[in-house]
Design an enzyme around this catalytic site. Structure first.
Site, PDB file in Angstrom:
ATOM      1  N   GLY A   1     -24.814  56.849  98.461  1.00 39.65           N
ATOM      2  CA  GLY A   1     -23.499  56.215  98.535  1.00 39.65           C
ATOM      3  C   GLY A   1     -23.274  55.844  99.992  1.00 39.65           C
ATOM      4  O   GLY A   1     -23.469  56.687 100.891  1.00 39.65           O
TER       5      GLY A   1
ATOM      6  N   ASP B   1     -22.376  48.353  99.323  1.00 42.45           N
ATOM      7  CA  ASP B   1     -23.292  48.910 100.325  1.00 42.45           C
ATOM      8  C   ASP B   1     -23.341  48.044 101.575  1.00 42.45           C
ATOM      9  O   ASP B   1     -23.645  48.532 102.666  1.00 42.45           O
ATOM     10  CB  ASP B   1     -24.693  49.067  99.739  1.00 42.45           C
ATOM     11  CG  ASP B   1     -24.688  50.215  98.738  1.00 42.45           C
ATOM     12  OD1 ASP B   1     -24.334  49.979  97.570  1.00 42.45           O
ATOM     13  OD2 ASP B   1     -24.974  51.354  99.151  1.00 42.45           O
TER      14      ASP B   1
ATOM     15  N   ASN C   1     -24.268  45.791  96.030  1.00 38.90           N
ATOM     16  CA  ASN C   1     -23.937  47.103  95.447  1.00 38.90           C
ATOM     17  C   ASN C   1     -25.054  47.446  94.464  1.00 38.90           C
ATOM     18  O   ASN C   1     -25.990  46.662  94.260  1.00 38.90           O
ATOM     19  CB  ASN C   1     -22.564  47.059  94.768  1.00 38.90           C
ATOM     20  CG  ASN C   1     -22.074  48.449  94.386  1.00 38.90           C
ATOM     21  OD1 ASN C   1     -22.069  49.362  95.219  1.00 38.90           O
ATOM     22  ND2 ASN C   1     -21.671  48.643  93.141  1.00 38.90           N
ATOM     23  N   LYS C   2     -24.953  48.599  93.863  1.00 40.94           N
ATOM     24  CA  LYS C   2     -25.977  49.100  92.950  1.00 40.94           C
ATOM     25  C   LYS C   2     -26.458  48.036  91.963  1.00 40.94           C
ATOM     26  O   LYS C   2     -25.648  47.270  91.436  1.00 40.94           O
ATOM     27  CB  LYS C   2     -25.394  50.307  92.196  1.00 40.94           C
ATOM     28  CG  LYS C   2     -26.299  50.988  91.214  1.00 40.94           C
ATOM     29  CD  LYS C   2     -27.660  51.341  91.771  1.00 40.94           C
ATOM     30  CE  LYS C   2     -27.594  52.162  93.046  1.00 40.94           C
ATOM     31  NZ  LYS C   2     -28.903  52.235  93.752  1.00 40.94           N
TER      32      LYS C   2
HETATM   33  O1  MRU Z   1     -28.481  54.109  95.643  1.00 40.65           O
HETATM   34  P1  MRU Z   1     -27.122  54.694  95.878  1.00 40.65           P
HETATM   35  O2  MRU Z   1     -26.752  55.742  94.898  1.00 40.65           O
HETATM   36  O3  MRU Z   1     -26.933  55.119  97.313  1.00 40.65           O
HETATM   37  O4  MRU Z   1     -26.150  53.455  95.633  1.00 40.65           O
HETATM   38  C1  MRU Z   1     -24.774  53.653  95.803  1.00 40.65           C
HETATM   39  C2  MRU Z   1     -23.948  52.467  95.486  1.00 40.65           C
HETATM   40  O5  MRU Z   1     -24.445  51.399  95.178  1.00 40.65           O
HETATM   41  C3  MRU Z   1     -22.471  52.634  95.654  1.00 40.65           C
HETATM   42  O6  MRU Z   1     -21.771  51.875  94.719  1.00 40.65           O
HETATM   43  C4  MRU Z   1     -22.083  52.173  97.073  1.00 40.65           C
HETATM   44  O7  MRU Z   1     -22.850  52.839  98.026  1.00 40.65           O
HETATM   45  C5  MRU Z   1     -20.668  52.401  97.363  1.00 40.65           C
HETATM   46  S1  MRU Z   1     -20.322  54.112  97.599  1.00 40.65           S
HETATM   47  C6  MRU Z   1     -18.714  54.366  97.985  1.00 40.65           C
END
Ligand code: MRU
Length: 351
Positions: free
Chosen positions: A53, A243, A253-254
Protein backbone atom coordinates in the site's frame (compact mmCIF):
# COMPACT_ATOMS: atom_id res chain seq x y z
CA UNK A 1 -14.81 2.80 17.38
CA UNK A 2 -11.04 2.89 17.05
CA UNK A 3 -10.95 0.28 14.32
CA UNK A 4 -8.06 -2.18 14.24
CA UNK A 5 -6.25 -0.58 17.11
CA UNK A 6 -3.14 -2.65 17.68
CA UNK A 7 -3.07 -3.81 14.06
CA UNK A 8 -0.87 -0.98 12.87
CA UNK A 9 0.82 -1.82 9.57
CA UNK A 10 4.07 -0.08 10.54
CA UNK A 11 5.44 1.27 13.78
CA UNK A 12 8.80 1.84 15.37
CA UNK A 13 9.87 0.47 18.75
CA UNK A 14 12.30 3.04 20.11
CA UNK A 15 13.13 0.87 23.13
CA UNK A 16 14.53 -1.94 20.96
CA UNK A 17 15.47 0.02 17.84
CA UNK A 18 13.25 -2.11 15.58
CA UNK A 19 10.66 -1.42 12.93
CA UNK A 20 7.56 -3.51 13.60
CA UNK A 21 5.56 -4.62 10.58
CA UNK A 22 2.32 -6.55 10.51
CA UNK A 23 3.09 -9.31 7.99
CA UNK A 24 0.24 -8.81 5.52
CA UNK A 25 1.10 -11.90 3.50
CA UNK A 26 -0.24 -14.00 6.39
CA UNK A 27 -3.55 -12.20 6.85
CA UNK A 28 -6.34 -12.98 7.50
CA UNK A 29 -5.31 -16.29 9.05
CA UNK A 30 -2.37 -15.26 11.18
CA UNK A 31 -1.52 -11.98 12.87
CA UNK A 32 2.26 -11.92 13.00
CA UNK A 33 4.42 -8.90 13.69
CA UNK A 34 7.95 -8.77 12.27
CA UNK A 35 10.75 -6.94 14.07
CA UNK A 36 13.28 -5.58 11.60
CA UNK A 37 16.71 -3.97 11.89
CA UNK A 38 18.55 -5.04 8.73
CA UNK A 39 18.31 -3.35 5.37
CA UNK A 40 17.92 -6.64 3.50
CA UNK A 41 14.97 -7.58 5.74
CA UNK A 42 13.31 -4.22 5.09
CA UNK A 43 13.88 -4.61 1.35
CA UNK A 44 12.45 -8.12 1.42
CA UNK A 45 9.39 -7.02 3.43
CA UNK A 46 8.55 -4.30 0.90
CA UNK A 47 9.30 -6.48 -2.11
CA UNK A 48 7.25 -9.43 -0.84
CA UNK A 49 4.32 -7.17 0.18
CA UNK A 50 4.62 -7.95 3.88
CA UNK A 51 4.11 -4.21 4.08
CA UNK A 52 2.23 -2.83 1.09
CA UNK A 53 0.00 0.00 0.00
CA UNK A 54 1.59 3.24 -1.14
CA UNK A 55 1.48 5.29 2.11
CA UNK A 56 2.53 2.31 4.30
CA UNK A 57 5.46 1.63 1.97
CA UNK A 58 6.47 5.29 2.41
CA UNK A 59 6.30 5.02 6.21
CA UNK A 60 8.31 1.77 6.16
CA UNK A 61 10.89 3.39 3.87
CA UNK A 62 11.22 6.30 6.31
CA UNK A 63 11.93 3.96 9.21
CA UNK A 64 14.10 1.76 6.97
CA UNK A 65 16.23 4.80 6.16
CA UNK A 66 16.43 5.62 9.86
CA UNK A 67 17.57 2.04 10.62
CA UNK A 68 20.47 2.57 8.18
CA UNK A 69 21.56 5.54 10.30
CA UNK A 70 20.84 3.89 13.66
CA UNK A 71 22.98 0.83 12.94
CA UNK A 72 25.72 2.56 10.96
CA UNK A 73 29.26 2.36 12.35
CA UNK A 74 30.12 5.75 10.77
CA UNK A 75 31.78 8.15 13.19
CA UNK A 76 30.88 11.38 11.39
CA UNK A 77 28.39 12.96 9.01
CA UNK A 78 30.95 12.77 6.20
CA UNK A 79 31.32 9.01 6.66
CA UNK A 80 27.60 8.46 7.11
CA UNK A 81 26.32 10.29 4.02
CA UNK A 82 27.70 7.97 1.29
CA UNK A 83 26.66 4.93 3.34
CA UNK A 84 23.15 6.34 3.67
CA UNK A 85 22.88 7.10 -0.06
CA UNK A 86 23.78 3.49 -0.81
CA UNK A 87 21.13 2.21 1.63
CA UNK A 88 18.58 4.61 0.14
CA UNK A 89 19.26 3.38 -3.39
CA UNK A 90 18.95 -0.21 -2.23
CA UNK A 91 15.57 0.36 -0.57
CA UNK A 92 14.40 2.32 -3.63
CA UNK A 93 14.93 -0.81 -5.75
CA UNK A 94 12.39 -2.85 -3.76
CA UNK A 95 9.28 -1.83 -5.76
CA UNK A 96 8.92 0.58 -8.70
CA UNK A 97 5.38 1.95 -8.87
CA UNK A 98 4.29 3.55 -5.58
CA UNK A 99 5.93 6.96 -5.63
CA UNK A 100 5.62 7.28 -1.84
CA UNK A 101 8.65 4.95 -1.52
CA UNK A 102 10.86 7.40 -3.41
CA UNK A 103 9.16 10.43 -1.85
CA UNK A 104 9.90 9.19 1.69
CA UNK A 105 13.50 8.20 0.89
CA UNK A 106 14.19 11.59 -0.72
CA UNK A 107 12.69 13.31 2.30
CA UNK A 108 14.93 11.30 4.65
CA UNK A 109 17.99 12.19 2.54
CA UNK A 110 17.10 15.90 2.60
CA UNK A 111 16.79 15.62 6.38
CA UNK A 112 20.20 13.95 6.65
CA UNK A 113 21.82 16.63 4.51
CA UNK A 114 20.48 19.27 6.90
CA UNK A 115 22.38 17.44 9.68
CA UNK A 116 25.82 18.41 8.31
CA UNK A 117 27.83 19.59 11.32
CA UNK A 118 25.95 17.52 13.91
CA UNK A 119 27.40 14.59 15.83
CA UNK A 120 26.08 11.07 15.17
CA UNK A 121 23.82 11.00 18.23
CA UNK A 122 22.10 14.23 17.18
CA UNK A 123 21.79 12.98 13.60
CA UNK A 124 20.06 9.83 14.82
CA UNK A 125 17.60 11.85 16.91
CA UNK A 126 16.83 14.15 13.96
CA UNK A 127 16.34 11.25 11.53
CA UNK A 128 14.01 9.39 13.90
CA UNK A 129 11.95 12.55 14.35
CA UNK A 130 11.65 12.84 10.55
CA UNK A 131 10.53 9.22 10.15
CA UNK A 132 8.02 9.70 12.97
CA UNK A 133 6.79 12.87 11.26
CA UNK A 134 6.13 10.97 8.01
CA UNK A 135 3.90 8.61 9.94
CA UNK A 136 2.15 11.27 12.05
CA UNK A 137 1.47 13.37 8.95
CA UNK A 138 0.06 10.32 7.20
CA UNK A 139 -2.51 9.83 9.96
CA UNK A 140 -3.60 13.47 9.70
CA UNK A 141 -3.66 13.33 5.87
CA UNK A 142 -5.75 10.17 5.83
CA UNK A 143 -8.23 11.73 8.26
CA UNK A 144 -8.52 14.80 6.00
CA UNK A 145 -8.95 12.56 2.93
CA UNK A 146 -11.72 10.79 4.83
CA UNK A 147 -13.49 14.06 5.62
CA UNK A 148 -13.10 15.42 2.09
CA UNK A 149 -14.26 12.13 0.59
CA UNK A 150 -17.27 11.88 2.90
CA UNK A 151 -18.52 15.19 1.49
CA UNK A 152 -19.07 13.39 -1.84
CA UNK A 153 -21.15 10.55 -0.37
CA UNK A 154 -24.64 10.14 1.07
CA UNK A 155 -25.97 8.07 3.95
CA UNK A 156 -26.84 4.47 3.15
CA UNK A 157 -24.92 4.37 -0.15
CA UNK A 158 -23.41 1.22 -1.58
CA UNK A 159 -19.69 1.66 -2.25
CA UNK A 160 -17.35 -0.53 -4.23
CA UNK A 161 -13.62 -0.67 -3.63
CA UNK A 162 -10.75 -2.54 -5.27
CA UNK A 163 -7.55 -3.79 -3.60
CA UNK A 164 -6.85 -2.55 -0.09
CA UNK A 165 -6.47 1.16 0.49
CA UNK A 166 -7.38 1.10 4.14
CA UNK A 167 -5.66 1.25 7.48
CA UNK A 168 -3.42 -1.66 6.51
CA UNK A 169 -2.18 0.23 3.45
CA UNK A 170 -1.40 3.43 5.33
CA UNK A 171 -1.60 4.41 8.96
CA UNK A 172 -4.94 4.98 10.61
CA UNK A 173 -8.01 5.31 8.30
CA UNK A 174 -6.25 4.57 4.99
CA UNK A 175 -7.19 6.53 1.88
CA UNK A 176 -10.05 5.01 -0.13
CA UNK A 177 -11.48 3.49 3.05
CA UNK A 178 -11.04 6.69 5.09
CA UNK A 179 -14.48 8.15 4.18
CA UNK A 180 -15.99 4.81 5.19
CA UNK A 181 -14.39 4.96 8.65
CA UNK A 182 -15.21 8.65 9.12
CA UNK A 183 -18.75 7.94 7.86
CA UNK A 184 -19.06 5.05 10.31
CA UNK A 185 -18.32 7.46 13.18
CA UNK A 186 -21.21 9.59 11.95
CA UNK A 187 -23.70 6.80 11.33
CA UNK A 188 -23.61 6.85 7.51
CA UNK A 189 -24.40 3.14 7.27
CA UNK A 190 -22.47 2.44 4.06
CA UNK A 191 -22.70 -0.96 2.41
CA UNK A 192 -19.30 -1.82 0.99
CA UNK A 193 -18.52 -4.26 -1.82
CA UNK A 194 -14.89 -5.39 -1.78
CA UNK A 195 -13.45 -6.83 -5.00
CA UNK A 196 -11.32 -9.84 -4.12
CA UNK A 197 -8.51 -8.35 -6.27
CA UNK A 198 -6.70 -11.11 -8.14
CA UNK A 199 -3.98 -12.24 -8.07
CA UNK A 200 -2.78 -11.29 -4.57
CA UNK A 201 -6.25 -10.99 -3.06
CA UNK A 202 -5.70 -7.75 -1.17
CA UNK A 203 -9.46 -7.18 -1.25
CA UNK A 204 -10.43 -10.60 0.06
CA UNK A 205 -7.62 -10.97 2.58
CA UNK A 206 -7.11 -7.39 3.78
CA UNK A 207 -10.05 -5.10 2.98
CA UNK A 208 -12.65 -7.50 4.31
CA UNK A 209 -10.40 -8.27 7.29
CA UNK A 210 -10.19 -4.68 8.37
CA UNK A 211 -13.76 -3.60 7.51
CA UNK A 212 -15.39 -6.74 8.94
CA UNK A 213 -13.37 -6.48 12.17
CA UNK A 214 -14.20 -2.78 12.27
CA UNK A 215 -17.93 -3.44 12.19
CA UNK A 216 -18.51 -2.09 8.66
CA UNK A 217 -21.13 -3.78 6.46
CA UNK A 218 -18.84 -5.40 3.85
CA UNK A 219 -19.58 -7.99 1.16
CA UNK A 220 -16.79 -9.79 -0.67
CA UNK A 221 -17.23 -10.28 -4.41
CA UNK A 222 -15.00 -11.82 -7.07
CA UNK A 223 -13.57 -9.23 -9.44
CA UNK A 224 -15.82 -10.39 -12.25
CA UNK A 225 -18.97 -9.70 -10.20
CA UNK A 226 -18.51 -5.93 -10.04
CA UNK A 227 -20.53 -5.35 -13.20
CA UNK A 228 -23.45 -7.33 -11.84
CA UNK A 229 -23.69 -5.50 -8.51
CA UNK A 230 -23.44 -2.19 -10.36
CA UNK A 231 -26.15 -3.29 -12.82
CA UNK A 232 -28.37 -4.23 -9.89
CA UNK A 233 -28.12 -0.66 -8.57
CA UNK A 234 -26.22 -1.65 -5.45
CA UNK A 235 -23.28 0.71 -5.97
CA UNK A 236 -23.60 4.49 -5.80
CA UNK A 237 -19.87 5.30 -5.85
CA UNK A 238 -16.51 3.61 -6.39
CA UNK A 239 -13.64 4.52 -4.05
CA UNK A 240 -10.09 3.41 -4.91
CA UNK A 241 -6.60 4.32 -3.77
CA UNK A 242 -3.62 5.18 -5.93
CA UNK A 243 0.07 4.35 -6.14
CA UNK A 244 1.07 7.22 -8.39
CA UNK A 245 -0.95 9.97 -10.02
CA UNK A 246 0.51 11.70 -13.08
CA UNK A 247 0.27 15.46 -13.63
CA UNK A 248 -2.64 14.99 -16.04
CA UNK A 249 -4.67 12.94 -13.52
CA UNK A 250 -3.97 9.46 -14.96
CA UNK A 251 -3.80 7.26 -11.85
CA UNK A 252 -1.92 4.00 -11.30
CA UNK A 253 -3.52 1.62 -8.82
CA UNK A 254 -3.81 -2.12 -8.30
CA UNK A 255 -4.30 -4.17 -11.46
CA UNK A 256 -7.98 -4.26 -12.33
CA UNK A 257 -8.75 -0.72 -11.22
CA UNK A 258 -9.04 0.63 -14.78
CA UNK A 259 -11.59 -2.09 -15.58
CA UNK A 260 -13.68 -1.00 -12.60
CA UNK A 261 -13.48 2.60 -13.88
CA UNK A 262 -14.76 1.53 -17.31
CA UNK A 263 -17.68 -0.27 -15.66
CA UNK A 264 -18.46 2.73 -13.45
CA UNK A 265 -18.56 5.00 -16.49
CA UNK A 266 -20.88 2.55 -18.28
CA UNK A 267 -23.31 2.50 -15.37
CA UNK A 268 -23.03 6.25 -14.64
CA UNK A 269 -21.47 5.70 -11.20
CA UNK A 270 -18.96 8.27 -9.86
CA UNK A 271 -15.41 6.90 -9.70
CA UNK A 272 -13.24 8.54 -7.03
CA UNK A 273 -9.47 8.13 -6.59
CA UNK A 274 -8.29 8.97 -3.07
CA UNK A 275 -4.72 9.55 -1.96
CA UNK A 276 -2.35 11.96 -0.26
CA UNK A 277 -0.59 14.63 -2.32
CA UNK A 278 2.64 12.64 -1.73
CA UNK A 279 1.20 10.14 -4.26
CA UNK A 280 0.94 12.80 -6.99
CA UNK A 281 4.06 12.80 -9.14
CA UNK A 282 4.15 15.96 -11.23
CA UNK A 283 7.35 14.65 -12.84
CA UNK A 284 5.20 12.09 -14.69
CA UNK A 285 3.34 14.07 -17.36
CA UNK A 286 0.91 11.23 -18.11
CA UNK A 287 0.24 7.67 -17.02
CA UNK A 288 2.56 6.44 -19.77
CA UNK A 289 5.48 7.74 -17.66
CA UNK A 290 4.52 5.64 -14.61
CA UNK A 291 6.65 2.48 -14.25
CA UNK A 292 4.38 -0.54 -13.80
CA UNK A 293 5.75 -3.41 -11.74
CA UNK A 294 5.53 -6.91 -13.19
CA UNK A 295 5.58 -9.75 -10.70
CA UNK A 296 6.35 -13.42 -10.99
CA UNK A 297 4.09 -15.86 -12.81
CA UNK A 298 3.65 -18.20 -9.83
CA UNK A 299 1.51 -15.56 -8.09
CA UNK A 300 -1.08 -16.24 -10.79
CA UNK A 301 -0.60 -19.97 -11.36
CA UNK A 302 0.28 -21.41 -7.94
CA UNK A 303 0.17 -19.10 -4.97
CA UNK A 304 -3.28 -19.78 -3.53
CA UNK A 305 -3.74 -23.29 -4.84
CA UNK A 306 -2.77 -26.69 -3.51
CA UNK A 307 -1.98 -27.74 -7.11
CA UNK A 308 -0.80 -25.53 -10.00
CA UNK A 309 -3.81 -24.09 -11.84
CA UNK A 310 -2.15 -23.70 -15.24
CA UNK A 311 -0.02 -25.94 -17.43
CA UNK A 312 3.65 -25.83 -16.46
CA UNK A 313 5.52 -23.35 -18.67
CA UNK A 314 2.45 -21.47 -19.96
CA UNK A 315 3.06 -17.78 -20.65
CA UNK A 316 1.74 -15.55 -17.84
CA UNK A 317 1.40 -11.76 -17.77
CA UNK A 318 1.31 -10.44 -14.21
CA UNK A 319 1.37 -6.64 -14.01
CA UNK A 320 0.77 -5.48 -10.44
CA UNK A 321 -0.86 -2.18 -11.43
CA UNK A 322 -2.75 -0.51 -14.24
CA UNK A 323 -3.33 3.11 -15.10
CA UNK A 324 -6.83 4.54 -15.12
CA UNK A 325 -7.06 7.37 -17.67
CA UNK A 326 -8.00 10.71 -16.14
CA UNK A 327 -11.18 10.96 -18.21
CA UNK A 328 -12.67 8.02 -16.30
CA UNK A 329 -12.00 9.66 -12.93
CA UNK A 330 -14.80 11.79 -11.47
CA UNK A 331 -12.51 13.41 -8.89
CA UNK A 332 -9.20 12.92 -7.08
CA UNK A 333 -9.62 13.35 -3.34
CA UNK A 334 -6.56 14.50 -1.38
CA UNK A 335 -5.93 15.86 2.10
CA UNK A 336 -5.83 19.33 0.57
CA UNK A 337 -9.14 19.11 -1.22
CA UNK A 338 -10.99 17.55 -4.14
CA UNK A 339 -9.44 17.98 -7.60
CA UNK A 340 -11.55 17.71 -10.73
CA UNK A 341 -10.80 17.90 -14.46
CA UNK A 342 -8.89 19.54 -16.00
CA UNK A 343 -6.43 17.80 -13.67
CA UNK A 344 -3.31 19.41 -15.08
CA UNK A 345 -4.49 22.65 -13.49
CA UNK A 346 -6.33 21.33 -10.44
CA UNK A 347 -3.52 18.99 -9.31
CA UNK A 348 -0.79 21.61 -9.83
CA UNK A 349 -2.86 24.02 -7.73
CA UNK A 350 -2.63 21.63 -4.75
CA UNK A 351 1.15 22.18 -4.49
O1 MRU B 1 0.60 -4.18 -4.45
P1 MRU B 1 0.02 -3.39 -3.31
O2 MRU B 1 -0.79 -4.21 -2.38
O3 MRU B 1 1.06 -2.55 -2.62
O4 MRU B 1 -0.97 -2.39 -4.05
C1 MRU B 1 -1.68 -1.47 -3.27
C2 MRU B 1 -2.63 -0.63 -4.03
O5 MRU B 1 -2.72 -0.69 -5.24
C3 MRU B 1 -3.41 0.37 -3.23
O6 MRU B 1 -4.68 0.56 -3.77
C4 MRU B 1 -2.64 1.71 -3.25
O7 MRU B 1 -1.33 1.53 -2.82
C5 MRU B 1 -3.28 2.72 -2.40
S1 MRU B 1 -3.05 2.37 -0.69
C6 MRU B 1 -3.72 3.56 0.27
Amino acid sequence: MDTLQGYEAVRFDEATGEMILLDQTLLPNEVVFLRLRDQDKVWEAIHMLRVRGAPAIGIAAGYGAYLAVLYSKAASYAELLPEFVKAKEYLASSRPTAVNLFWALERMERCLRRCDGMDIAAIRTTMLAEANAIKAEDIAMCRAIGENGLGLLEKGWGLLTHCNAGQLAASKYGTALAPIYVGQEQGYGFKVFADETRPLLQGARLTTFELFNGGVDVTLICDNMASMVMQQGKVQAVLVGCDRVAANGDAANKIGTSGVAVLAKHYGIPFYVLGPTSTIDLKCATGADIPVEERKASEVTDLWYTKPMAPKGVKVFNPAFDVTPADLITAIVTEKGVARAPYTESLAALF
